[in-house]
Design a protein around this motif. Structure first.
Motif, PDB file in Angstrom:
ATOM      1  N   HIS A 213      -5.980  17.122  45.575  1.00 22.48           N
ATOM      2  CA  HIS A 213      -6.285  16.155  44.518  1.00 22.48           C
ATOM      3  C   HIS A 213      -5.063  15.891  43.637  1.00 22.48           C
ATOM      4  N   THR A 214      -3.890  15.866  44.250  1.00 22.62           N
ATOM      5  CA  THR A 214      -2.692  15.462  43.535  1.00 22.62           C
ATOM      6  C   THR A 214      -2.399  13.976  43.708  1.00 22.62           C
ATOM      7  N   ILE A 215      -3.257  13.286  44.415  1.00 18.64           N
ATOM      8  CA  ILE A 215      -3.154  11.844  44.585  1.00 18.64           C
ATOM      9  C   ILE A 215      -4.555  11.266  44.534  1.00 18.64           C
ATOM     10  N   GLU A 216      -4.692  10.126  43.897  1.00 15.17           N
ATOM     11  CA  GLU A 216      -5.998   9.490  43.791  1.00 15.17           C
ATOM     12  C   GLU A 216      -6.429   8.899  45.134  1.00 15.17           C
ATOM     13  N   PRO A 217      -7.727   8.857  45.399  1.00 12.65           N
ATOM     14  CA  PRO A 217      -8.201   8.325  46.684  1.00 12.65           C
ATOM     15  C   PRO A 217      -7.738   6.902  46.962  1.00 12.65           C
ATOM     16  N   LEU A 218      -7.712   6.075  45.921  1.00 15.52           N
ATOM     17  CA  LEU A 218      -7.275   4.700  46.130  1.00 15.52           C
ATOM     18  C   LEU A 218      -5.795   4.645  46.505  1.00 15.52           C
ATOM     19  N   ASN A 219      -4.964   5.451  45.832  1.00 14.21           N
ATOM     20  CA  ASN A 219      -3.540   5.490  46.192  1.00 14.21           C
ATOM     21  C   ASN A 219      -3.340   6.076  47.590  1.00 14.21           C
ATOM     22  N   TRP A 220      -4.204   7.032  47.956  1.00 14.39           N
ATOM     23  CA  TRP A 220      -4.105   7.606  49.303  1.00 14.39           C
ATOM     24  C   TRP A 220      -4.378   6.547  50.365  1.00 14.39           C
ATOM     25  N   MET A 221      -5.358   5.719  50.151  1.00 17.36           N
ATOM     26  CA  MET A 221      -5.656   4.661  51.109  1.00 17.36           C
ATOM     27  C   MET A 221      -4.531   3.637  51.181  1.00 17.36           C
ATOM     28  N   ARG A 222      -3.861   3.400  50.070  1.00 16.78           N
ATOM     29  CA  ARG A 222      -2.709   2.486  50.093  1.00 16.78           C
ATOM     30  C   ARG A 222      -1.560   3.099  50.907  1.00 16.78           C
ATOM     31  N   PHE A 227       1.500   3.690  56.131  1.00 13.80           N
ATOM     32  CA  PHE A 227       1.728   4.479  57.344  1.00 13.80           C
ATOM     33  C   PHE A 227       1.352   3.684  58.597  1.00 13.80           C
ATOM     34  N   ARG A 228       0.290   2.937  58.549  1.00 15.81           N
ATOM     35  CA  ARG A 228      -0.125   2.153  59.706  1.00 15.81           C
ATOM     36  C   ARG A 228       0.900   1.060  60.028  1.00 15.81           C
ATOM     37  N   LYS A 229       1.548   0.514  59.005  1.00 14.17           N
ATOM     38  CA  LYS A 229       2.608  -0.465  59.264  1.00 14.17           C
ATOM     39  C   LYS A 229       3.793   0.189  59.977  1.00 14.17           C
ATOM     40  N   LEU A 230       4.157   1.391  59.518  1.00 12.26           N
ATOM     41  CA  LEU A 230       5.250   2.096  60.172  1.00 12.26           C
ATOM     42  C   LEU A 230       4.894   2.498  61.596  1.00 12.26           C
ATOM     43  N   LEU A 231       3.641   2.895  61.794  1.00 18.66           N
ATOM     44  CA  LEU A 231       3.197   3.252  63.138  1.00 18.66           C
ATOM     45  C   LEU A 231       3.181   2.033  64.055  1.00 18.66           C
ATOM     46  N   HIS A 232       2.787   0.896  63.526  1.00 18.01           N
ATOM     47  CA  HIS A 232       2.812  -0.332  64.320  1.00 18.01           C
ATOM     48  C   HIS A 232       4.242  -0.710  64.692  1.00 18.01           C
ATOM     49  N   HIS A 233       5.168  -0.515  63.775  1.00 16.07           N
ATOM     50  CA  HIS A 233       6.573  -0.777  64.073  1.00 16.07           C
ATOM     51  C   HIS A 233       7.090   0.163  65.163  1.00 16.07           C
ATOM     52  N   LEU A 234       6.642   1.404  65.127  1.00 18.28           N
ATOM     53  CA  LEU A 234       7.043   2.354  66.163  1.00 18.28           C
ATOM     54  C   LEU A 234       6.488   1.956  67.529  1.00 18.28           C
ATOM     55  N   ALA A 332     -11.630   7.064  56.119  1.00 15.69           N
ATOM     56  CA  ALA A 332     -10.963   8.028  56.993  1.00 15.69           C
ATOM     57  C   ALA A 332     -11.648   8.105  58.354  1.00 15.69           C
ATOM     58  N   SER A 333     -12.959   8.011  58.381  1.00 15.72           N
ATOM     59  CA  SER A 333     -13.675   8.093  59.662  1.00 15.72           C
ATOM     60  C   SER A 333     -13.411   6.883  60.547  1.00 15.72           C
ATOM     61  N   SER A 334     -13.081   5.770  59.931  1.00 18.16           N
ATOM     62  CA  SER A 334     -12.854   4.544  60.708  1.00 18.16           C
ATOM     63  C   SER A 334     -11.412   4.377  61.168  1.00 18.16           C
ATOM     64  N   LEU A 335     -10.542   5.319  60.813  1.00 23.42           N
ATOM     65  CA  LEU A 335      -9.146   5.200  61.213  1.00 23.42           C
ATOM     66  C   LEU A 335      -8.997   5.426  62.716  1.00 23.42           C
ATOM     67  N   LYS A 336      -8.389   4.488  63.386  1.00 25.78           N
ATOM     68  CA  LYS A 336      -8.111   4.586  64.817  1.00 25.78           C
ATOM     69  C   LYS A 336      -6.606   4.396  65.002  1.00 25.78           C
ATOM     70  N   MET A 337      -5.885   5.481  64.940  1.00 27.52           N
ATOM     71  CA  MET A 337      -4.433   5.420  65.023  1.00 27.52           C
ATOM     72  C   MET A 337      -3.954   6.328  66.153  1.00 27.52           C
ATOM     73  N   SER A 338      -2.952   5.861  66.865  1.00 26.47           N
ATOM     74  CA  SER A 338      -2.359   6.655  67.946  1.00 26.47           C
ATOM     75  C   SER A 338      -0.991   6.096  68.270  1.00 26.47           C
ATOM     76  N   ALA A 339      -0.119   6.965  68.742  1.00 27.00           N
ATOM     77  CA  ALA A 339       1.199   6.547  69.206  1.00 27.00           C
ATOM     78  C   ALA A 339       1.080   5.990  70.616  1.00 27.00           C
ATOM     79  N   LYS A 340       1.879   4.966  70.911  1.00 29.73           N
ATOM     80  CA  LYS A 340       1.774   4.287  72.195  1.00 29.73           C
ATOM     81  C   LYS A 340       3.143   4.202  72.861  1.00 29.73           C
ATOM     82  N   LEU A 341       3.117   4.366  74.177  1.00 28.81           N
ATOM     83  CA  LEU A 341       4.263   4.114  75.038  1.00 28.81           C
ATOM     84  C   LEU A 341       3.792   3.241  76.188  1.00 28.81           C
ATOM     85  N   PHE A 342       4.570   2.237  76.526  1.00 23.01           N
ATOM     86  CA  PHE A 342       4.177   1.257  77.541  1.00 23.01           C
ATOM     87  C   PHE A 342       2.881   0.556  77.139  1.00 23.01           C
TER      88      PHE A 342
END
Length: 376
Positions: A213-222, A227-234, A332-342
């Motif tokens: 609880h050192t970060i607010e939930p709303l800031n955590w979602m931001r 992070f998802r933008k960086l993952l998409h770039h990767l 958090a339950s709806s997050l669908k993130m994964s690293a991709k190759l090819f």
């Protein structure tokens, strides 16, 4: 017609013999490349005699199929290099700099993070040094890369009129070219591994701050959105040159295995050791991106449990409203993130299964291989 083949006798006088070109006896080597030749056919085991009246094609025959041995790997490597230059110089949009800043700001132990980054770089230099040492010092069957290069017919005819120092310059140029060839691979793949590692650190730091609880939930979602933008770039940009070089490295690995088990009747221990070292060399650099991507995928899936973890800690989040907790739980339950190759998600389960199948296959072929302690 074979020399020992019988011919019918004739009473008519034979015509005068005509002079013809004496056929050349050529020893065919496996489909080796200057880059990673792994198995040379030794005398008396797999030598083949080819009769050809055109000595100018001996260099091509000694090197195997020129298109798939030289042209296709060179195009794959050039494609990976050009894409890496374009992405890191023009299409990056300071994504890497932003990731480094966020990771060091959120990290609780920056010193350990710096040491780990240097460890990645050091392992890349070790692989580069081993690769250059293999192609320059070990070679195959006691023959170095420069000697095999100079054994081609066209190089022998070209160097016949050159001075000795010109041949030495050509050898040095070959070694320098191979060094930069491996340097490009090392830089691109190590950069991909570093970015995967920093993304894992970024996501773990966000999870830890949310639970404490050192970060607010709303800031955590931001932050998760960033992070998802960086993952998409990767997945869409950084992985493109890595995929091109991975195809090249996997082809080197498979061809090395094929050359190793080309003749299962007898294999000298020195050839087997050099071939095994070459296989491990290219297998490591080929599987590193898959393991890094699989590790990042595991970390992404662990983030889905953040909502449940804060729900069972009422004393830590006692000042947080139930609506915010439910929002974080659903998000958090709806997050669908994964690293991709090819363009495909890399999962640790499938990767471990693939490595197991490869290990069983190599072990099976190894049981059929007769390794001799002496040199044949």
């Amino acid at each position: 017609m074979e020399p020992n083949q019988s011919t019918p006798l004739s009473t008519t006088p034979a015509p005068a013999p005509t002079t013809s070109a004496i056929p050349y006896s050529v020893k065919l080597y496996p489909n080796w490349t200057i880059r990673d030749s792994t198995l040379a056919e030794y005398e008396g085991s797999n030598s083949t005699t080819l009769n050809t009246p055109e000595p100018e094609h001996l260099g091509l025959l000694a090197s195997g199929e020129a298109i798939f041995t030289y042209l296709v790997p060179a195009l794959l490597h050039l494609n990976g290099y050009l894409m890496a230059v374009f992405i890191y110089r023009f299409a990056d949009n300071e994504q890497l700099q932003s990731l480094v800043e966020r990771v060091f700001i959120l990290s609780s132990n920056p010193r350990r993070l710096v040491l780990t980054l240097w460890l990645y770089f050091g392992l890349g230099l070790v692989w580069l040094g081993v690769s250059i040492a293999y192609v320059t010092l070990l070679g195959v069957d006691g023959i170095t890369v420069s000697e095999r290069f100079l054994s081609f017919d066209w190089t022998e005819r070209t160097m016949a009129g050159w001075a000795t120092h010109a041949a030495e310059v050509l050898r040095a140029l070959l070694i320098v070219t191979l060094f930069f060839h491996d340097l490009v691979q090392m830089v691109v793949i190590v950069s991909y591994g570093l970015m995967c590692y920093m993304l894992r650190c970024y996501l773990k730091a966000l999870k830890e701050k949310l639970l404490l609880h050192t970060i607010e939930p709303l800031n955590w979602m931001r932050e998760i959105c960033e992070f998802r933008k960086l993952l998409h770039h990767l997945n869409t940009k950084i992985s493109l040159p890595v995929a091109s070089l991975t195809v090249l490295n996997l082809s080197y690995t498979v061809s090395s295995v094929a050359h190793l088990f080309h003749d299962m009747t007898a294999c000298p221990i020195n050839i087997f050791t050099a071939s095994l070292a070459n296989i491990l060399l290219w297998l490591v650099i080929a599987l590193v991106p898959f393991f890094q991507a699989a590790s990042l995928t595991v970390t992404c899936r662990q983030t889905q449990s953040c909502g449940h973890l804060i729900s069972i800690r009422p004393f830590v989040h006692r000042n947080t409203s139930s609506e915010d907790l439910n929002t974080v739980l659903l998000y958090a339950s709806s997050l669908k993130m994964s690293a991709k190759l090819f363009r495909m998600p890399v999962s640790a389960h499938y990767l471990c299964f693939l490595v197991l199948v490869c290990f069983i296959g190599v072990l099976t072929f190894g049981m059929c291989l007769n390794i001799s302690l002496g040199r044949l």
